[in-house]
Design an enzyme around this catalytic site. Structure first.
Site, PDB file in Angstrom:
ATOM      1  N   ASN A   7       0.848  -1.199   0.000  1.00 49.86           N
ATOM      2  CA  ASN A   7       0.000   0.000   0.000  1.00 49.86           C
ATOM      3  C   ASN A   7       0.881   1.245   0.000  1.00 49.86           C
ATOM      4  O   ASN A   7       1.959   1.266   0.614  1.00 49.86           O
ATOM      5  CB  ASN A   7      -0.999   0.002   1.173  1.00 49.86           C
ATOM      6  CG  ASN A   7      -0.355  -0.068   2.540  1.00 49.86           C
ATOM      7  OD1 ASN A   7       0.702  -0.668   2.710  1.00 49.86           O
ATOM      8  ND2 ASN A   7      -0.991   0.521   3.526  1.00 49.86           N
ATOM      9  N   GLU A  20       0.321   5.316   0.563  1.00 46.73           N
ATOM     10  CA  GLU A  20      -0.647   6.350   0.966  1.00 46.73           C
ATOM     11  C   GLU A  20      -0.241   7.726   0.448  1.00 46.73           C
ATOM     12  O   GLU A  20       0.830   7.895  -0.147  1.00 46.73           O
ATOM     13  CB  GLU A  20      -0.776   6.337   2.498  1.00 46.73           C
ATOM     14  CG  GLU A  20      -1.319   4.995   2.973  1.00 46.73           C
ATOM     15  CD  GLU A  20      -1.632   4.939   4.450  1.00 46.73           C
ATOM     16  OE1 GLU A  20      -1.182   5.815   5.220  1.00 46.73           O
ATOM     17  OE2 GLU A  20      -2.348   3.987   4.832  1.00 46.73           O
ATOM     18  N   CYS A  37      -4.046   0.410  -2.578  1.00 49.95           N
ATOM     19  CA  CYS A  37      -3.880  -0.788  -1.750  1.00 49.95           C
ATOM     20  C   CYS A  37      -2.802  -1.691  -2.352  1.00 49.95           C
ATOM     21  O   CYS A  37      -2.512  -1.641  -3.554  1.00 49.95           O
ATOM     22  CB  CYS A  37      -5.181  -1.581  -1.694  1.00 49.95           C
ATOM     23  SG  CYS A  37      -6.527  -0.763  -0.839  1.00 49.95           S
ATOM     24  N   GLU A  47      -2.963  -4.846  -2.971  1.00 50.67           N
ATOM     25  CA  GLU A  47      -3.491  -5.800  -3.957  1.00 50.67           C
ATOM     26  C   GLU A  47      -3.539  -5.182  -5.344  1.00 50.67           C
ATOM     27  O   GLU A  47      -3.154  -5.790  -6.340  1.00 50.67           O
ATOM     28  CB  GLU A  47      -4.913  -6.240  -3.563  1.00 50.67           C
ATOM     29  CG  GLU A  47      -5.008  -6.978  -2.243  1.00 50.67           C
ATOM     30  CD  GLU A  47      -5.243  -6.065  -1.055  1.00 50.67           C
ATOM     31  OE1 GLU A  47      -4.675  -4.949  -1.000  1.00 50.67           O
ATOM     32  OE2 GLU A  47      -5.997  -6.471  -0.157  1.00 50.67           O
TER      33      GLU A  47
HETATM   34  N1  THU Z   1      -5.186  -1.509   2.589  1.00 47.43           N
HETATM   35  C1  THU Z   1      -4.607  -2.367   1.685  1.00 47.43           C
HETATM   36  O1  THU Z   1      -3.544  -2.076   1.114  1.00 47.43           O
HETATM   37  N2  THU Z   1      -5.218  -3.547   1.439  1.00 47.43           N
HETATM   38  C2  THU Z   1      -6.303  -4.026   2.127  1.00 47.43           C
HETATM   39  O2  THU Z   1      -6.712  -5.158   1.882  1.00 47.43           O
HETATM   40  C3  THU Z   1      -6.945  -3.175   3.132  1.00 47.43           C
HETATM   41  C4  THU Z   1      -6.447  -1.777   3.237  1.00 47.43           C
HETATM   42  C5  THU Z   1      -4.484  -0.269   2.916  1.00 47.43           C
HETATM   43  C6  THU Z   1      -5.075   1.016   2.433  1.00 47.43           C
HETATM   44  C7  THU Z   1      -4.530   2.004   3.454  1.00 47.43           C
HETATM   45  O3  THU Z   1      -3.238   2.410   3.070  1.00 47.43           O
HETATM   46  C8  THU Z   1      -4.416   1.212   4.731  1.00 47.43           C
HETATM   47  O4  THU Z   1      -4.410  -0.148   4.324  1.00 47.43           O
HETATM   48  C9  THU Z   1      -5.532   1.448   5.713  1.00 47.43           C
HETATM   49  O5  THU Z   1      -6.773   1.322   5.130  1.00 47.43           O
END
Ligand code: THU
Length: 141
Positions: free
Chosen positions: A46, A48, A57, A59
């Site tokens: 992920n 941000e 994310c 994935e």
């Molecule tokens: N996030 C992911 O990368 N994958 C997930 O399956 C759930 C959420 C990330 C997005 C954000 O950077 C942090 O987790 C909190 O939501």
């Protein structure tokens, strides 16, 4: 290779990808490792953003990297996510990532592995996580 061994190696790759997470706002670190039908692995984390919505994310990062490289056939994805530090929780994919999986993966066969460690994991088919999902097949007459 035996399926369990393959799953465990993919989880190792997801945990390694998690080390690359850029999450200064949520402090929630996620890594993903996507395996193609031919056995190639694409990792993502992920990333941000101060403006929040551009956050991607783990994935989708892994999927988009693979699609950019021309990959279209995917077998499974391993996801490792929890608050920073050791991976102590299960992070199931968000709705947007499930929809992106639906675009490129067969919901009946694509396997989603949600892991804490190579020994502790849960396994789902995409159709279980996105029942009655809308995908490319729905647009074909
Ligand atoms: N996030 C992911 O990368 N994958 C997930 O399956 C759930 C959420 C990330 C997005 C954000 O950077 C942090 O987790 C909190 O939501």
């Amino acid at each position: 290779m035996e399926k369990k061994r393959k799953v465990q190696q993919l989880i190792e790759a997801a945990l390694e990808a998690r080390e690359h997470s850029y999450a200064p706002y949520s402090h929630f670190h996620v890594g993903a490792a996507l395996m193609t039908a031919e056995g190639r692995v694409y990792q993502g984390c992920n990333i941000e953003n101060a403006s929040y919505t551009p956050t991607i994310c783990a994935e989708r990062n892994a999927l988009f990297k693979a699609v950019y490289e021309g990959e279209r056939n995917f077998e499974m994805i391993a996801i490792a996510g929890s608050p920073e530090g050791p991976c102590t929780d299960y992070a199931t994919p968000c709705g947007v990532c499930r929809q992106v999986m639906m675009e490129f993966c067969d919901p009946k066969t694509f396997c989603v592995i949600v892991a804490k460690s190579p020994e502790e994991y849960m396994e789902y088919r995409l159709e279980e996580l996105l029942p009655l999902g809308f995908g490319p097949a729905n647009l074909k007459g």
